[in-house]
Design an enzyme around this catalytic site. Structure first.
Site, PDB file in Angstrom:
ATOM      1  N   PRO A 177       8.211 -16.232  39.218  1.00 26.71           N
ATOM      2  CA  PRO A 177       9.338 -15.415  38.770  1.00 26.71           C
ATOM      3  C   PRO A 177       9.110 -13.943  39.095  1.00 26.71           C
ATOM      4  O   PRO A 177       7.974 -13.514  39.316  1.00 26.71           O
ATOM      5  CB  PRO A 177       9.351 -15.631  37.243  1.00 26.71           C
ATOM      6  CG  PRO A 177       8.523 -16.843  37.003  1.00 26.71           C
ATOM      7  CD  PRO A 177       7.515 -16.883  38.107  1.00 26.71           C
ATOM      8  N   CYS A 178      10.181 -13.162  39.102  1.00 31.19           N
ATOM      9  CA  CYS A 178      10.059 -11.750  39.450  1.00 31.19           C
ATOM     10  C   CYS A 178       9.165 -11.036  38.439  1.00 31.19           C
ATOM     11  O   CYS A 178       8.975 -11.490  37.305  1.00 31.19           O
ATOM     12  CB  CYS A 178      11.432 -11.093  39.523  1.00 31.19           C
ATOM     13  SG  CYS A 178      12.152 -10.658  37.938  1.00 31.19           S
ATOM     14  N   LEU A 179       8.628  -9.905  38.851  1.00 32.40           N
ATOM     15  CA  LEU A 179       7.673  -9.170  38.020  1.00 32.40           C
ATOM     16  C   LEU A 179       8.276  -8.725  36.694  1.00 32.40           C
ATOM     17  O   LEU A 179       7.566  -8.599  35.691  1.00 32.40           O
ATOM     18  CB  LEU A 179       7.151  -7.958  38.795  1.00 32.40           C
ATOM     19  CG  LEU A 179       6.299  -8.269  40.023  1.00 32.40           C
ATOM     20  CD1 LEU A 179       6.005  -6.996  40.804  1.00 32.40           C
ATOM     21  CD2 LEU A 179       4.998  -8.955  39.622  1.00 32.40           C
ATOM     22  N   SER A 181       9.927 -10.326  34.661  1.00 32.61           N
ATOM     23  CA  SER A 181       9.823 -11.376  33.645  1.00 32.61           C
ATOM     24  C   SER A 181       8.551 -11.253  32.820  1.00 32.61           C
ATOM     25  O   SER A 181       8.397 -11.939  31.808  1.00 32.61           O
ATOM     26  CB  SER A 181       9.878 -12.751  34.312  1.00 32.61           C
ATOM     27  OG  SER A 181       8.714 -12.969  35.105  1.00 32.61           O
ATOM     28  N   ARG A 182       7.627 -10.380  33.234  1.00 37.94           N
ATOM     29  CA  ARG A 182       6.373 -10.199  32.482  1.00 37.94           C
ATOM     30  C   ARG A 182       6.528  -9.182  31.344  1.00 37.94           C
ATOM     31  O   ARG A 182       5.595  -8.969  30.578  1.00 37.94           O
ATOM     32  CB  ARG A 182       5.256  -9.702  33.399  1.00 37.94           C
ATOM     33  CG  ARG A 182       5.153 -10.377  34.755  1.00 37.94           C
ATOM     34  CD  ARG A 182       4.923 -11.869  34.705  1.00 37.94           C
ATOM     35  NE  ARG A 182       4.385 -12.315  35.976  1.00 37.94           N
ATOM     36  CZ  ARG A 182       5.106 -12.766  37.000  1.00 37.94           C
ATOM     37  NH1 ARG A 182       6.423 -12.861  36.885  1.00 37.94           N
ATOM     38  NH2 ARG A 182       4.535 -13.152  38.129  1.00 37.94           N
TER      39      ARG A 182
END
Length: 274
Positions: A177-179, A181-182
């Protein structure tokens, strides 16, 4: 003549399309959509469209080009600017909507006419279509983006099997998932935070850790790892190497999450609370 290796239900989703653009990340889902299009329509009638922004790790960008090259389809990059939107920065549970809406808007405005596309598709599979934490699918619907895998009823297992049968480089690639999402929902998404996560995750992979997430909690980095890597990372000398690698990305404290990998964890937590 259609490729006999493409399931009929999947091949049927491409019927009537002259030229197709595939919103492409290099992950297994979009790779199968791209490969099926190439096999059904032919390589001269398909392009891979890669959205580029600070939320895309450099390694993922390079990997996407590698996979598309293996499939035999050219990549067209489009710069996206979701990070400049207040709604995206606010990082609510609908963040993915604003990201995908920006991508599909840029594709509509810059790519469709230039490459004479009849349609655009993306890699939502049948399992993801049933999940409540996929606001990006609403953006796809609003832009009339095709969902070949979901329409053909192909879930994660079937998609992996096709990718392995076609020997795609992404066949066993973990989800990426794209960054953004962290970062926990309602905590601002900034280029600095995205860069910290990217640096920390790249350093951990260089240490031999594979499927992982570095969750950004201010000065604290919470690491989600596989069970085997969790055990290794809690033991010297790797423990000290993990700590130092993550600290060099700008975090003060490094923690290991005993729950391991938790896909969509931030969004599901908010939805369950509501």
């Amino acid at each position: 003549m259609p490729d006999p290796d493409v399931p009929v239900a999947l091949a049927d989703t491409y019927q009537g399309i002259g030229r197709l653009g595939v919103a492409f990340s290099g992950g297994v889902d979009s790779s199968v959509v791209l490969a099926a299009a190439q096999r059904t329509l032919g390589p001269d009638r398909v392009i891979a469209i890669l959205g580029v922004s600070p939320s895309l790790p450099a390694a993922e960008r390079t990997g996407a080009h590698t996979v598309a090259g293996h499939i035999g389809v050219p990549v067209v990059e489009v710069q996206t600017y979701e990070g400049e939107q207040a709604a995206y920065q606010a990082n609510g549970p609908d963040r993915c909507f604003h990201c995908k809406d920006e991508l599909f808007t840029r594709i509509d405005d810059e790519i469709v006419q230039a490459h004479r596309l009849d349609a655009v598709a993306y890699g939502e599979n049948a399992d993801d279509a049933r999940r409540p934490d996929r606001p990006g699918s609403r953006a796809a619907a609003e832009h009339r983006v095709l969902r070949p895998l979901a329409e053909a009823g192909l879930g994660k297992k079937a998609v992996r099997e096709l990718a392995r049968a076609w020997r795609l480089p992404s066949a066993d690639k973990p989800a990426a998932p794209c960054l953004a999402s962290r970062i926990p929902h309602f905590q601002e998404v900034t280029p600095q935070k995205l860069a910290q996560v990217e640096q920390a995750e790249a350093a951990l992979r260089a240490l031999g850790l594979e499927d992982l997430r570095v969750r950004h909690h201010g000065e604290i980095a919470r690491l989600e790892l596989t069970p085997a890597d969790l055990l290794r990372s809690a033991t010297s000398p790797l423990r000290e190497q993990v700590r130092d690698a993550v600290r060099q990305a700008g975090f003060r404290w490094v923690t290991l999450d005993l729950g391991g990998l938790q896909s969509g964890e931030f969004t599901l937590r908010v939805l369950n609370r509501d």
